[in-house]
Write a protein that holds these residues in place. Structure first.
Motif, PDB file in Angstrom:
ATOM      1  N   GLN A  96       0.836  -1.188   0.000  1.00  0.00           N
ATOM      2  CA  GLN A  96       0.000   0.000   0.000  1.00  0.00           C
ATOM      3  C   GLN A  96       0.883   1.255   0.000  1.00  0.00           C
ATOM      4  O   GLN A  96       1.948   1.268   0.616  1.00  0.00           O
ATOM      5  CB  GLN A  96      -0.939   0.011   1.218  1.00  0.00           C
ATOM      6  CG  GLN A  96      -0.254   0.043   2.574  1.00  0.00           C
ATOM      7  CD  GLN A  96       0.062  -1.341   3.119  1.00  0.00           C
ATOM      8  OE1 GLN A  96       0.241  -2.285   2.360  1.00  0.00           O
ATOM      9  NE2 GLN A  96       0.146  -1.455   4.442  1.00  0.00           N
TER      10      GLN A  96
ATOM     11  N   ALA B 260      -9.220  -4.485   4.124  1.00  0.00           N
ATOM     12  CA  ALA B 260      -8.177  -4.653   3.115  1.00  0.00           C
ATOM     13  C   ALA B 260      -8.744  -5.326   1.865  1.00  0.00           C
ATOM     14  O   ALA B 260      -8.403  -4.953   0.737  1.00  0.00           O
ATOM     15  CB  ALA B 260      -7.029  -5.478   3.688  1.00  0.00           C
TER      16      ALA B 260
ATOM     17  N   TYR C 153      -7.233  -5.677  -2.037  1.00  0.00           N
ATOM     18  CA  TYR C 153      -6.094  -6.547  -1.751  1.00  0.00           C
ATOM     19  C   TYR C 153      -6.582  -7.978  -1.551  1.00  0.00           C
ATOM     20  O   TYR C 153      -7.505  -8.220  -0.769  1.00  0.00           O
ATOM     21  CB  TYR C 153      -5.350  -6.073  -0.504  1.00  0.00           C
ATOM     22  CG  TYR C 153      -4.711  -4.720  -0.657  1.00  0.00           C
ATOM     23  CD1 TYR C 153      -3.434  -4.585  -1.184  1.00  0.00           C
ATOM     24  CD2 TYR C 153      -5.388  -3.564  -0.280  1.00  0.00           C
ATOM     25  CE1 TYR C 153      -2.844  -3.340  -1.328  1.00  0.00           C
ATOM     26  CE2 TYR C 153      -4.805  -2.311  -0.420  1.00  0.00           C
ATOM     27  CZ  TYR C 153      -3.538  -2.212  -0.948  1.00  0.00           C
ATOM     28  OH  TYR C 153      -2.961  -0.980  -1.092  1.00  0.00           O
TER      29      TYR C 153
ATOM     30  N   ALA D 127      -1.043  -6.297   1.063  1.00  0.00           N
ATOM     31  CA  ALA D 127      -1.306  -5.408   2.197  1.00  0.00           C
ATOM     32  C   ALA D 127      -0.377  -5.794   3.343  1.00  0.00           C
ATOM     33  O   ALA D 127      -0.440  -6.916   3.859  1.00  0.00           O
ATOM     34  CB  ALA D 127      -2.766  -5.525   2.641  1.00  0.00           C
TER      35      ALA D 127
ATOM     36  N   MET E 260      -2.585  -0.309   7.648  1.00  0.00           N
ATOM     37  CA  MET E 260      -3.914  -0.829   7.333  1.00  0.00           C
ATOM     38  C   MET E 260      -4.505  -1.650   8.462  1.00  0.00           C
ATOM     39  O   MET E 260      -5.723  -1.672   8.652  1.00  0.00           O
ATOM     40  CB  MET E 260      -3.839  -1.674   6.062  1.00  0.00           C
ATOM     41  CG  MET E 260      -3.491  -0.897   4.816  1.00  0.00           C
ATOM     42  SD  MET E 260      -3.335  -1.949   3.358  1.00  0.00           S
ATOM     43  CE  MET E 260      -4.998  -2.603   3.226  1.00  0.00           C
TER      44      MET E 260
ATOM     45  N   TRP F 290      -4.872   4.604  -0.599  1.00  0.00           N
ATOM     46  CA  TRP F 290      -4.096   3.412  -0.261  1.00  0.00           C
ATOM     47  C   TRP F 290      -4.743   2.113  -0.742  1.00  0.00           C
ATOM     48  O   TRP F 290      -4.377   1.029  -0.276  1.00  0.00           O
ATOM     49  CB  TRP F 290      -3.856   3.346   1.251  1.00  0.00           C
ATOM     50  CG  TRP F 290      -5.075   3.541   2.116  1.00  0.00           C
ATOM     51  CD1 TRP F 290      -5.601   4.723   2.525  1.00  0.00           C
ATOM     52  CD2 TRP F 290      -5.897   2.514   2.691  1.00  0.00           C
ATOM     53  NE1 TRP F 290      -6.713   4.501   3.313  1.00  0.00           N
ATOM     54  CE2 TRP F 290      -6.907   3.159   3.436  1.00  0.00           C
ATOM     55  CE3 TRP F 290      -5.882   1.130   2.655  1.00  0.00           C
ATOM     56  CZ2 TRP F 290      -7.891   2.463   4.141  1.00  0.00           C
ATOM     57  CZ3 TRP F 290      -6.870   0.425   3.351  1.00  0.00           C
ATOM     58  CH2 TRP F 290      -7.852   1.095   4.079  1.00  0.00           C
ATOM     59  N   ASN F 291      -5.688   2.209  -1.668  1.00  0.00           N
ATOM     60  CA  ASN F 291      -6.279   0.967  -2.161  1.00  0.00           C
ATOM     61  C   ASN F 291      -5.352   0.272  -3.155  1.00  0.00           C
ATOM     62  O   ASN F 291      -4.324   0.819  -3.570  1.00  0.00           O
ATOM     63  CB  ASN F 291      -7.672   1.219  -2.763  1.00  0.00           C
ATOM     64  CG  ASN F 291      -7.645   2.110  -3.990  1.00  0.00           C
ATOM     65  OD1 ASN F 291      -6.645   2.181  -4.699  1.00  0.00           O
ATOM     66  ND2 ASN F 291      -8.744   2.797  -4.247  1.00  0.00           N
TER      67      ASN F 291
ATOM     68  N   ALA G 150      -2.497 -10.483   2.179  1.00  0.00           N
ATOM     69  CA  ALA G 150      -1.963  -9.651   3.255  1.00  0.00           C
ATOM     70  C   ALA G 150      -0.740 -10.345   3.843  1.00  0.00           C
ATOM     71  O   ALA G 150      -0.621 -11.571   3.810  1.00  0.00           O
ATOM     72  CB  ALA G 150      -3.018  -9.419   4.335  1.00  0.00           C
TER      73      ALA G 150
END
Length: 775
Positions: free
Chosen positions: A320, A386, A391, A371, A326, A347-348, A394
């Protein structure tokens, strides 16, 4: 394998002795007598058939007397096999009673003065008897012992010891070979070294930044237009669709989310007002060298950080933008984040992918974006958010505490959320802790140094492979955000030499079978979130958000309540920022003034975006990022302080009324409309309360207050700036007023008239009175 009952001592030649006595002889000395501290500086992390073993130790005399000549001994147990991770941890903590009868090498140590250190290197050749006799691979206990040759003045010898590990590879051994364990080493490319470049801030505030960029763009536009590739044209079209300069607005009542350029574009427009410190730039150079030397080291890159590399850097996946935290973000905080200048679109995953392409200069290379976990553990809510942000994967750099009691397993979970399924790549906890420069426990004295951490890493990873030699597993090990590249290189050298490890990329891990999925994975995440809650960090986050919200509101207030509107500048010809500005000619910057747009919204949008970039970095998962909120506050203050009251001289009054001029300055490239208030600390000496002023761009103007005096005396007038909404801003000034009131005006005339009347009456009486006979 059980412990042998007796062990030969090759150093003493005394034959055999019980295992318990062996430990007492080698590692069971009384620690309360210790006056020596041993620190591991380097060691042979992986011992092969031909490597031999070398260790460098820093020996520090912590006593109050000279140590005298001493000896450093290196001992191990070639036949010992660790039975559990608890067994290994006990040895690392110095609390285990494992005998170390196999003497590798001794080294003479000169006398060390109190408080001083001496580095000593001890080496055992590959054909050294005890080393060559080692016929099983894996981690072995290693004991470093210092003792002086004779008792000190106190009658007690100075002692010191440290417990660490020696790991024998399978190279040259006749034991059965097992498949290597897959391991992916991941280095995040992010930084906390962001700051405001004050020279560029000044240029931005005075409009010089836009002029230079405009001039450069005009020059390059013609040169590059014919050479522009289709992909570049598409990129420019996509960038322009986000925010045309003439469509951007600073009005807080409009949707700011539609007026944001990509931060990569803003970095170009403002010539990197938000910049990296010199230490961060040096870190980038070290990171490039690290990646060139270790081509199997995976990278997870912050798109904004990548844009600041002076040369090409290898990126395997993106994260991100700004390493935004996040895992701490939650839905109920959305409004708070928006008011601070950070919106969901900043921040997507789509923004991350777009900005990573911009930073790498390749719009055809679509890399995966993950993420990255922030200061708190992933929760179901944060994973859901997220997933909503696009995303699908992660990363948890420190692993999941909830399952730390299990054997080492594939570092992959598939977690169902309300927004869809998301994959969590959870780093192996013990190995990642060591890779990030932390000991596995506070008691593990040898792991306080990089060399000790590397030795434990190799021993621990070998134990995991021996624990389940034929199980298919793919482990993830994460380095830290501000990773010491020297330590990372030392560890990578050791991992690359390990026969029991196979270095893989992130794609291999992503395609592996998950360790847990469905409800089981949800339960593990929920337990991890419960164990990892930290209210103090949440409180710190609220303070940062409040500070950023206040500074951004001040920037918005400048646009709505201080910038002069067209009708205000039209009514005040001197405030025009047009091409015929006489003050611009006097300043010899008429050319820049002529090139400048008449619309201030693009300029203020750049200022706002600089603030929002700082806000994004201030809310990152990197350590010590919160201080950037202070930089955002400084930016807003510099914007407000661009309009000032210039100090004025004291005023002396000799009548009932007088004028008090006040000079106002505006260092910004566009006119501002403000009010000036004045208030005295005296009831007899007062001024008019307010005056209205339109101050031209990069110029000064004067307003005048009327002073009224009832008597002689002194007073101080406090002069302050007030925006168009009546809210004070900036610094206040004080002007001293002295009244030397003399009779004048109507009161003086009245006295003169009365004097004439009395004089006339006196004359009349003189001529009309009756005289005495004798006069």
């Amino acid at each position: 394998m059980g412990l042998p009952q007796t062990h030969a001592n090759p150093a003493s030649g005394d034959g055999v002795y019980p295992a318990a006595d062996a430990h007492k002889s080698a590692s069971g000395r009384n620690r309360d007598q210790s006056g020596i501290k041993l620190t591991l500086r380097s060691s042979t992390a992986v011992v092969s058939k031909t490597s031999g073993y070398t260790v460098k130790v820093a020996i520090t005399n912590t006593s109050d007397q000279a140590s005298g000549a001493g000896t450093l001994s290196v001992d191990t147990n070639a036949l010992y096999t660790f039975s559990s991770r608890i067994d290994m941890q006990d040895w690392a903590d110095g609390g285990s009673h494992i005998p170390t009868p196999n003497h590798l090498v001794s080294q003479h140590v000169d006398s060390i003065q109190p408080g001083q250190s001496l580095e000593v290197t001890a080496s055992a050749a590959a054909d050294q008897e005890q080393l060559a006799a080692m016929n099983t691979w894996g981690p072995k206990p290693l004991l470093l012992t210092y003792s002086n040759d004779k008792a000190t003045d106190s009658g007690k010898p100075l002692l010191g010891e440290a417990t660490t590990f020696l790991t024998r590879s399978s190279d040259g051994l006749t034991t059965a070979q097992t498949p290597p364990m897959s391991i992916s080493m991941l280095l995040p490319l992010a930084s906390t070294g962001w700051s405001l470049d004050q020279d560029k801030v000044k240029q931005l505030m005075t409009g010089q930044q836009n002029n230079k960029q405009s001039s450069k763009s005009e020059k390059e536009s013609t040169e590059n237009h014919s050479q522009q590739t289709p992909s570049a044209s598409a990129s420019n079209s996509q960038s322009a669709s986000r925010c045309q300069p003439t469509q951007c607005t600073v009005d807080s009542q409009q949707d700011n989310s539609q007026s944001k350029n990509s931060r990569a574009e803003i970095a170009t427009q403002t010539q990197k007002v938000v910049n990296l410190s010199q230490s961060a730039i040096k870190q980038q150079e070290h990171q490039i060298q690290l990646l060139e030397h270790h081509n199997k080291l995976n990278t997870l890159a912050d798109p904004l950080y990548v844009g600041y590399f002076n040369s090409h850097v290898r990126v395997d996946a993106g994260m991100q933008p700004g390493a935004f935290d996040m895992s701490t973000y939650s839905n109920q905080d959305a409004a708070h984040y928006n008011s601070a200048g950070v919106e969901d679109e900043d921040w997507n995953a789509q923004t991350a992918s777009h900005e990573l392409q911009d930073s790498l200069g390749d719009n055809t290379d679509t890399k995966p974006v993950y993420a990255l976990q922030g200061h708190t553990s992933w929760s179901l809510d944060s994973l859901t958010q997220a997933r909503k942000q696009g995303y699908t994967t992660a990363v948890a750099p420190l692993g999941l505490d909830a399952d730390s009691g299990t054997s080492a397993h594939t570092s992959k979970y598939t977690v169902p959320t309300d927004a869809g399924e998301i994959t969590v790549l959870s780093a192996q906890q013990e190995l990642s802790t060591l890779a990030q420069g932390e000991p596995t426990s506070a008691k593990a004295a040898s792991e306080q140094s990089t060399a000790g951490q590397v030795a434990r890493f190799m021993a621990q990873s070998a134990f995991y492979q021996m624990e389940q030699p034929y199980a298919e597993r793919a482990l993830l090990v994460c380095f830290g955000n501000n990773q010491d590249t020297g330590a990372a290189s030392m560890l990578m050298d050791a991992v690359e030499a390990a026969s029991w490890l196979q270095l893989d990329n992130l794609d291999t891990l992503a395609k592996a079978q998950p360790y847990a999925k469905g409800d089981q994975a949800r339960e593990l995440i929920a337990q991890e979130s419960k164990n990892g809650s930290d209210k103090s960090k949440a409180g710190s986050l609220d303070g940062t958000l409040d500070s950023l919200t206040a500074s951004r509101k001040d920037i918005e207030r400048f646009g709505t309540a201080m910038l002069a509107k067209p009708k205000q500048t039209n009514s005040s010809p001197s405030a025009s920022s047009g091409k015929s500005d006489a003050q611009a000619l006097a300043r010899q910057d008429a050319t820049d003034t002529a090139r400048r747009s008449d619309d201030p919204r693009e300029w203020l949008q750049s200022v706002t975006q600089v603030h929002d970039t700082l806000a994004l970095h201030a809310l990152s998962c990197a350590d010590k990022a919160g201080g950037l909120a202070d930089a955002a506050r400084t930016l807003a203050d510099q914007l407000l302080n661009g309009v000032q009251i210039k100090p004025s001289e004291s005023v002396t009054i000799v009548s009932e009324t007088a004028k008090m001029p006040v000079t106002l300055s505006n260092s910004h490239p566009y006119p501002v409309a403000v009010r000036v208030s004045s208030k005295t600390d005296s009831m007899e000496i007062v001024t008019t309360r307010t005056a209205y002023a339109v101050i031209p761009a990069n110029s000064e103007t004067q307003v005048t207050f009327t002073i009224r005096v009832a008597t002689a005396g002194q007073a101080d007038a406090e002069i302050a700036l007030v925006d168009q909404d009546g809210v004070p801003f900036g610094q206040t000034r004080s002007t001293h007023i002295t009244s030397n009131l003399r009779l004048s005006d109507m009161s003086g005339l009245l006295i003169v008239v009365l004097a004439l009347l009395f004089g006339a009456l006196g004359l009349w009486r003189q001529f009309t009175r009756k005289k005495d006979p004798d006069e």
